[in-house]
Design an enzyme around this catalytic site. Structure first.
Site, PDB file in Angstrom:
ATOM      1  N   TYR A  23      12.883   7.078 -30.881  1.00 26.65           N
ATOM      2  CA  TYR A  23      12.215   5.834 -30.528  1.00 26.65           C
ATOM      3  C   TYR A  23      10.765   6.125 -30.228  1.00 26.65           C
ATOM      4  O   TYR A  23      10.397   7.250 -29.869  1.00 26.65           O
ATOM      5  CB  TYR A  23      12.897   5.095 -29.387  1.00 26.65           C
ATOM      6  N   ALA A  49       9.305  13.932  -6.122  1.00 20.28           N
ATOM      7  CA  ALA A  49       9.364  14.708  -7.365  1.00 20.28           C
ATOM      8  C   ALA A  49       8.818  13.833  -8.493  1.00 20.28           C
ATOM      9  O   ALA A  49       9.157  12.657  -8.576  1.00 20.28           O
ATOM     10  CB  ALA A  49      10.803  15.115  -7.656  1.00 20.28           C
ATOM     11  N   LYS A  70       6.098  21.806 -10.551  1.00 19.33           N
ATOM     12  CA  LYS A  70       7.489  21.528 -10.933  1.00 19.33           C
ATOM     13  C   LYS A  70       7.630  21.726 -12.438  1.00 19.33           C
ATOM     14  O   LYS A  70       6.942  21.070 -13.220  1.00 19.33           O
ATOM     15  CB  LYS A  70       7.829  20.083 -10.552  1.00 19.33           C
ATOM     16  N   GLY A  78       0.809  -1.217   0.000  1.00 21.93           N
ATOM     17  CA  GLY A  78       0.000   0.000   0.000  1.00 21.93           C
ATOM     18  C   GLY A  78       0.839   1.262   0.000  1.00 21.93           C
ATOM     19  O   GLY A  78       0.511   2.257   0.639  1.00 21.93           O
ATOM     20  N   SER A 121       0.857  -3.833   5.064  1.00 20.11           N
ATOM     21  CA  SER A 121       1.299  -4.028   6.436  1.00 20.11           C
ATOM     22  C   SER A 121       1.679  -2.689   7.052  1.00 20.11           C
ATOM     23  O   SER A 121       2.653  -2.057   6.629  1.00 20.11           O
ATOM     24  CB  SER A 121       2.498  -4.984   6.445  1.00 20.11           C
ATOM     25  N   ILE A 129       5.188  -2.788   8.598  1.00 24.95           N
ATOM     26  CA  ILE A 129       6.336  -2.572   7.700  1.00 24.95           C
ATOM     27  C   ILE A 129       6.350  -1.123   7.199  1.00 24.95           C
ATOM     28  O   ILE A 129       7.391  -0.483   7.138  1.00 24.95           O
ATOM     29  CB  ILE A 129       6.293  -3.560   6.509  1.00 24.95           C
ATOM     30  N   THR A 186      12.072   9.378 -11.953  1.00 28.37           N
ATOM     31  CA  THR A 186      11.405   8.479 -12.896  1.00 28.37           C
ATOM     32  C   THR A 186      10.631   7.313 -12.266  1.00 28.37           C
ATOM     33  O   THR A 186       9.903   6.626 -12.973  1.00 28.37           O
ATOM     34  CB  THR A 186      12.444   7.894 -13.866  1.00 28.37           C
TER      35      THR A 186
HETATM   36  C1  LIG Z   1      16.194   7.663  -2.032  1.00 36.20           C
HETATM   37  C2  LIG Z   1      14.991   7.557  -2.905  1.00 36.20           C
HETATM   38  C3  LIG Z   1      14.447   8.711  -3.446  1.00 36.20           C
HETATM   39  C4  LIG Z   1      13.352   8.620  -4.327  1.00 36.20           C
HETATM   40  N1  LIG Z   1      12.867   9.753  -4.918  1.00 36.20           N
HETATM   41  C5  LIG Z   1      11.921   9.637  -5.885  1.00 36.20           C
HETATM   42  C6  LIG Z   1      11.443  10.773  -6.592  1.00 36.20           C
HETATM   43  O1  LIG Z   1      11.839  11.910  -6.338  1.00 36.20           O
HETATM   44  N2  LIG Z   1      10.519  10.576  -7.555  1.00 36.20           N
HETATM   45  C7  LIG Z   1      10.039   9.341  -7.864  1.00 36.20           C
HETATM   46  O2  LIG Z   1       9.234   9.208  -8.799  1.00 36.20           O
HETATM   47  N3  LIG Z   1      10.425   8.270  -7.152  1.00 36.20           N
HETATM   48  C8  LIG Z   1      11.348   8.380  -6.194  1.00 36.20           C
HETATM   49  N4  LIG Z   1      11.740   7.275  -5.497  1.00 36.20           N
HETATM   50  C9  LIG Z   1      11.041   6.010  -5.709  1.00 36.20           C
HETATM   51  C10 LIG Z   1       9.679   6.047  -4.985  1.00 36.20           C
HETATM   52  O3  LIG Z   1       9.877   6.270  -3.615  1.00 36.20           O
HETATM   53  C11 LIG Z   1       8.938   4.750  -5.202  1.00 36.20           C
HETATM   54  O4  LIG Z   1       8.947   4.395  -6.557  1.00 36.20           O
HETATM   55  C12 LIG Z   1       7.491   4.885  -4.783  1.00 36.20           C
HETATM   56  O5  LIG Z   1       7.381   5.386  -3.487  1.00 36.20           O
HETATM   57  C13 LIG Z   1       6.799   3.543  -4.861  1.00 36.20           C
HETATM   58  O6  LIG Z   1       7.204   2.695  -3.818  1.00 36.20           O
HETATM   59  P1  LIG Z   1       6.466   1.315  -3.666  1.00 36.20           P
HETATM   60  O7  LIG Z   1       5.021   1.565  -3.478  1.00 36.20           O
HETATM   61  O8  LIG Z   1       6.899   0.433  -4.779  1.00 36.20           O
HETATM   62  O9  LIG Z   1       7.113   0.698  -2.333  1.00 36.20           O
HETATM   63  P2  LIG Z   1       6.839   1.036  -0.780  1.00 36.20           P
HETATM   64  O10 LIG Z   1       6.492   2.431  -0.531  1.00 36.20           O
HETATM   65  O11 LIG Z   1       8.029   0.472  -0.050  1.00 36.20           O
HETATM   66  O12 LIG Z   1       5.558   0.157  -0.421  1.00 36.20           O
HETATM   67  C14 LIG Z   1       5.646  -1.227  -0.181  1.00 36.20           C
HETATM   68  C15 LIG Z   1       4.356  -1.699   0.446  1.00 36.20           C
HETATM   69  O13 LIG Z   1       4.391  -3.119   0.560  1.00 36.20           O
HETATM   70  C16 LIG Z   1       3.982  -3.479   1.865  1.00 36.20           C
HETATM   71  N5  LIG Z   1       4.568  -4.781   2.218  1.00 36.20           N
HETATM   72  C17 LIG Z   1       5.858  -5.178   2.087  1.00 36.20           C
HETATM   73  N6  LIG Z   1       5.996  -6.438   2.548  1.00 36.20           N
HETATM   74  C18 LIG Z   1       4.757  -6.837   2.960  1.00 36.20           C
HETATM   75  C19 LIG Z   1       4.251  -8.012   3.560  1.00 36.20           C
HETATM   76  N7  LIG Z   1       5.033  -9.062   3.881  1.00 36.20           N
HETATM   77  N8  LIG Z   1       2.936  -8.069   3.851  1.00 36.20           N
HETATM   78  C20 LIG Z   1       2.113  -7.030   3.562  1.00 36.20           C
HETATM   79  N9  LIG Z   1       2.532  -5.868   3.017  1.00 36.20           N
HETATM   80  C21 LIG Z   1       3.856  -5.788   2.735  1.00 36.20           C
HETATM   81  C22 LIG Z   1       4.491  -2.329   2.732  1.00 36.20           C
HETATM   82  O14 LIG Z   1       3.835  -2.303   3.967  1.00 36.20           O
HETATM   83  C23 LIG Z   1       4.113  -1.161   1.850  1.00 36.20           C
HETATM   84  O15 LIG Z   1       2.756  -0.842   2.018  1.00 36.20           O
HETATM   85  C24 LIG Z   1      12.795   7.349  -4.601  1.00 36.20           C
HETATM   86  C25 LIG Z   1      13.317   6.207  -3.995  1.00 36.20           C
HETATM   87  C26 LIG Z   1      14.412   6.296  -3.166  1.00 36.20           C
HETATM   88  C27 LIG Z   1      14.970   5.045  -2.547  1.00 36.20           C
END
Ligand SMILES: Cc1cc2nc3c(=O)[nH]c(=O)nc-3n(C[C@H](O)[C@H](O)[C@H](O)COP(=O)(O)OP(=O)(O)OC[C@H]3O[C@@H](n4cnc5c(N)ncnc54)[C@H](O)[C@@H]3O)c2cc1C
Length: 495
Positions: A431, A50, A78, A13, A39, A42, A344
């Protein structure tokens, strides 16, 4: 023949999970039911502030009101990213969302620009972009409708509080039938072959599905964990593998409508101005810098009092070889990671969602859909990878071991080809799929000091004096138009 709705289980989530749930609920009609498991224990990664202009289209497609979204997430506008000290210490340029100048006789503006730049005396190419000029003046208004008018046409995106976007989309999605199950997945039941049958939560609840969208973040619970899909490592090209993040109070003065990326001795530092604070972070290579020194360097650069303790994040550049395997589709960090130098990741989330909807399966998944999806995602990752490497490789810096390494390292042949094509002809490889089209490559190549030696010969046709006067007139017209725009802060106050 009518198919029974596909039972989609979204695992996670964060931004990826709730964007997926919202899009499936809003755009697939009765083709599926959506249950999201997350979760709280977690939590989410909580960075990612951004964005790129594509997010506007995402919100529009779902009918989400821009102002409501901006309020809920403390967002600012932005207009691009300012890069400092990348090509050479002391250099700066803005990579805007939009084009430079106008084509003349079917020849792109930058060919004429390259010709004049060789003769000297032409301003940086940003003077011919309304987006760059507005960003530098901290002004903003909605772009005009005429894409051929360079004084009013530019793109924009948002900078927002990463911890507020998922909750905003959650409320929107739940109102449209998405169900949410809080809990931690502790085991996975396999179906036939590469299929997942069900997941089980810590409290014993068993949840079955037809299609599992793995949005579990860096854990990649289903795709990387359960299905063990191979990892393609790109850290030899993108060696940054850590970040330390720390928000701070906003300094007095206008809120800049752009993100800043400042090259640092072992990586780069982001600065993302929101309404209520500044997001900061140092992305670095742990082979070149330790956590303590990175934190010290970040603290020294803050423009206001820190608002939280430093947070450390670890990652590797690369991706899972396939993002869709069996009945598991990974979206977001669960599918791969490319550092945030060009903001990205959220775009990649959106690209995966769009491709999933285009290839949306019925209960029997067709290989053609899976392969089509994977081909799209491959192209997206590859294009972004090359573009990011360009920022490091196209430099004359040799002041630290990190910069010497990235300047001299071997780059993917696809990038080598693009750079030599540019140097010789001022052309940008075309492309049809993927991010970063001609204006983006032009912005970064010129911004980092890579001036082409040749250009389209038709750009030599106009006489030099007339061309210089036309350039001067254009930059003045853009500057005058921008001077009439409201300040970015004033526009935000109305939002
Ligand atoms: C340093 C850094 C800077 C960034 N800056 C940018 C930016 O400026 N612009 C941009 O576009 N992107 C950026 N990103 C990337 C961006 O943060 C992510 O692409 C975006 O937040 C999506 O994350 P996510 O939802 O894939 O993962 P997460 O936010 O980690 O969500 C994972 C989810 O899975 C759940 N989960 C995991 N394991 C379990 C389990 N066993 N049971 C139940 N639930 C579970 C967690 O609870 C959580 O809800 C950055 C990333 C980093 C590391």
């Amino acid at each position: 023949m009518a198919f029974a709705p596909v039972r989609v289980i979204v695992v996670g989530g964060g931004t990826a999970g709730w964007m997926t749930a919202a899009a499936l609920a809003g755009l697939t009609g009765s083709a599926c039911s959506v249950d999201l498991i997350e979760s709280e224990e977690i939590g989410i990664i909580g960075v990612g502030e951004a964005t790129l202009p594509h997010l506007r289209a995402f919100l529009e497609r779902l009918g989400i009101d821009e102002r409501a979204f901006m309020h809920a997430t403390d967002a600012t506008y932005k207009l691009g990213i300012e890069f400092r000290d990348f090509g050479r210490v002391g250099d700066r340029y803005i990579h805007p969302f939009g084009t430079f100048g106008q084509p003349l006789n079917d020849v792109a503006f930058h060919h004429y620009y390259a010709r004049l730049a060789h003769a000297g005396g032409v301003p940086p190419i940003g003077a011919f972009s309304a987006g760059v000029t507005a960003a530098e003046a901290c002004r903003f208004e909605q772009p005009g409708n005429d894409p051929n008018d360079p004084t009013t046409s530019f793109g924009y995106a948002y900078q927002f509080d990463a911890t507020r976007f998922a909750p905003f989309l959650r409320a929107w999605s739940e109102a449209r039938g998405v169900t949410r199950t809080p809990g931690r997945i502790v085991s996975v039941e396999r179906g036939l072959g590469e299929r997942i049958g069900a997941v089980r939560l810590a409290d014993g609840t068993r949840i079955e599905g037809d299609l599992f969208v793995d949005c579990s973040g860096f854990r990649s619970l289903l795709l990387g964990g359960e299905l063990e899909e191979a990892w393609e490592d790109w850290s030899h090209w993108l060696p940054c593998d850590r970040a330390v993040a720390m928000p701070c109070e906003s300094p007095p003065g206008p809120i800049e409508p752009f993100t800043r990326a400042v090259a640092m001795p072992a990586g780069w530092r982001w600065r993302i101005p929101l309404r209520h604070r500044i997001g900061n972070g140092y992305v670095y290579s742990s082979s070149h810098l330790d956590d303590g020194d990175a934190t010290e360097a970040l603290l020294a650069a803050l423009e206001g009092a820190p608002l939280a303790e430093p947070r450390f994040l670890r990652f590797r550049a690369g991706r899972r070889r396939r993002s869709w395997v069996g009945n598991v589709v990974a979206v977001g960090l669960a599918s791969g990671f490319l550092e945030p130098l060009e903001s990205t990741s959220i775009y990649l989330v959106q690209a995966a969602i769009t491709a999933l909807i285009e290839h949306f399966p019925n209960r029997r998944i067709a290989a053609v859909d899976r392969d089509g999806f994977n081909a799209t995602i491959d192209a997206e990752y590859d294009r972004i990878r090359d573009f990011l490497i360009l920022h490091y490789h196209a430099t004359t810096r040799d002041d630290t071991a990190f910069w010497r390494h990235v300047r001299t390292m071997a780059v993917p042949p696809s990038l080598d080809d693009k750079i030599s094509l540019w140097r010789q002809t001022a052309q940008v490889a075309k492309y049809t799929q993927g991010l970063f089209l001609e204006p983006s490559w032009v912005a970064v190549l010129l911004g980092q000091g890579v001036l082409p030696h040749g250009w389209d010969q038709r750009a030599d046709l106009p006489n030099a004096g007339g061309l210089t006067r036309a350039f001067g007139g254009l930059s003045q017209a853009i500057a005058a138009r921008v001077a009439a725009m409201p300040l970015h802060d004033a526009d935000l106050l109305r939002a």
